[in-house]
Design a protein around this motif. Sequence first.
Motif, PDB file in Angstrom:
ATOM      1  N   UNK A  24       0.829  -1.219   0.000  1.00 12.97           N
ATOM      2  CA  UNK A  24       0.000   0.000   0.000  1.00 12.97           C
ATOM      3  C   UNK A  24       0.855   1.259   0.000  1.00 12.97           C
ATOM      4  N   UNK A  25       1.940   1.231   0.752  1.00 20.33           N
ATOM      5  CA  UNK A  25       2.825   2.403   0.821  1.00 20.33           C
ATOM      6  C   UNK A  25       3.432   2.719  -0.541  1.00 20.33           C
ATOM      7  N   UNK A  26       3.902   1.694  -1.228  1.00 16.49           N
ATOM      8  CA  UNK A  26       4.511   1.894  -2.546  1.00 16.49           C
ATOM      9  C   UNK A  26       3.465   2.398  -3.543  1.00 16.49           C
ATOM     10  N   UNK A  27       2.284   1.828  -3.509  1.00 17.19           N
ATOM     11  CA  UNK A  27       1.233   2.296  -4.416  1.00 17.19           C
ATOM     12  C   UNK A  27       0.877   3.753  -4.140  1.00 17.19           C
ATOM     13  N   UNK A  28       0.846   4.154  -2.870  1.00 13.91           N
ATOM     14  CA  UNK A  28       0.579   5.555  -2.532  1.00 13.91           C
ATOM     15  C   UNK A  28       1.699   6.453  -3.043  1.00 13.91           C
ATOM     16  N   UNK A  29       2.941   6.005  -2.879  1.00 18.45           N
ATOM     17  CA  UNK A  29       4.089   6.765  -3.357  1.00 18.45           C
ATOM     18  C   UNK A  29       4.024   6.964  -4.875  1.00 18.45           C
ATOM     19  N   UNK A  30       3.698   5.897  -5.601  1.00 18.64           N
ATOM     20  CA  UNK A  30       3.681   5.962  -7.060  1.00 18.64           C
ATOM     21  C   UNK A  30       2.471   6.701  -7.629  1.00 18.64           C
ATOM     22  N   UNK A  31       1.558   7.098  -6.753  1.00 26.08           N
ATOM     23  CA  UNK A  31       0.404   7.876  -7.208  1.00 26.08           C
ATOM     24  C   UNK A  31       0.238   9.156  -6.394  1.00 26.08           C
ATOM     25  N   UNK A  32       1.280   9.597  -5.748  1.00 26.28           N
ATOM     26  CA  UNK A  32       1.247  10.777  -4.890  1.00 26.28           C
ATOM     27  C   UNK A  32       1.237  12.067  -5.722  1.00 26.28           C
ATOM     28  N   UNK A  33       0.364  12.973  -5.358  1.00 23.68           N
ATOM     29  CA  UNK A  33       0.317  14.276  -6.041  1.00 23.68           C
ATOM     30  C   UNK A  33       0.087  14.122  -7.531  1.00 23.68           C
ATOM     31  N   UNK A  34       0.974  14.730  -8.313  1.00 26.19           N
ATOM     32  CA  UNK A  34       0.854  14.680  -9.769  1.00 26.19           C
ATOM     33  C   UNK A  34       1.501  13.435 -10.378  1.00 26.19           C
ATOM     34  N   UNK A  35       2.037  12.580  -9.545  1.00 20.20           N
ATOM     35  CA  UNK A  35       2.675  11.358 -10.046  1.00 20.20           C
ATOM     36  C   UNK A  35       1.587  10.359 -10.434  1.00 20.20           C
ATOM     37  N   UNK A  36       1.667   9.863 -11.639  1.00 18.53           N
ATOM     38  CA  UNK A  36       0.697   8.882 -12.125  1.00 18.53           C
ATOM     39  C   UNK A  36       1.396   7.611 -12.599  1.00 18.53           C
ATOM     40  N   UNK A  37       2.401   7.188 -11.877  1.00 15.23           N
ATOM     41  CA  UNK A  37       3.197   6.041 -12.308  1.00 15.23           C
ATOM     42  C   UNK A  37       2.379   4.762 -12.414  1.00 15.23           C
ATOM     43  N   UNK A  38       1.319   4.637 -11.649  1.00 15.69           N
ATOM     44  CA  UNK A  38       0.500   3.426 -11.716  1.00 15.69           C
ATOM     45  C   UNK A  38      -0.292   3.341 -13.018  1.00 15.69           C
ATOM     46  N   UNK A  39      -0.318   4.427 -13.796  1.00 18.96           N
ATOM     47  CA  UNK A  39      -0.992   4.440 -15.091  1.00 18.96           C
ATOM     48  C   UNK A  39      -0.050   4.096 -16.248  1.00 18.96           C
ATOM     49  N   UNK A  40       1.232   3.863 -15.956  1.00 17.88           N
ATOM     50  CA  UNK A  40       2.197   3.517 -16.991  1.00 17.88           C
ATOM     51  C   UNK A  40       1.915   2.112 -17.518  1.00 17.88           C
ATOM     52  N   UNK A  41       2.687   1.697 -18.493  1.00 16.85           N
ATOM     53  CA  UNK A  41       2.552   0.334 -19.013  1.00 16.85           C
ATOM     54  C   UNK A  41       2.882  -0.650 -17.885  1.00 16.85           C
TER      55      UNK A  41
END
Length: 105
Positions: A24-41
């Motif tokens: 959960x922590x990593x998923x929050x980090x990768x989607x924090x603020x303007x970061x949308x890393x969870x939407x990458x390939x």
Amino acid sequence: MLHSVSAAALCITALIDKSPNINDCVNQFLSCGDINALDWSPEKVDKARFHSIIAASNENDPSRALSYAFKGEQPVISVEHCCFDGIYNKIKEFCVSVGALLPQQ
């Protein structure tokens, strides 16, 4: 039909089993603020998650690359984790089909 799973995804499974709360922590980090890393390939998300988990949970070497995750006196990931059973079974099937010997377990 064999379905494709990245090496990073398998390793993430093993790492999360060691530290379940980190997911959960990593998923929050990768989607924090303007970061949308969870939407990458999927491949890029797996790499980002792997490196984030390693950085947060591997004090001895927080920048350890996937290629070194299994090496050293204290590997970060054990090849004996059940997430690698499918790979082992495919290799075993192949060895049996070509008459190759497998190491004793």
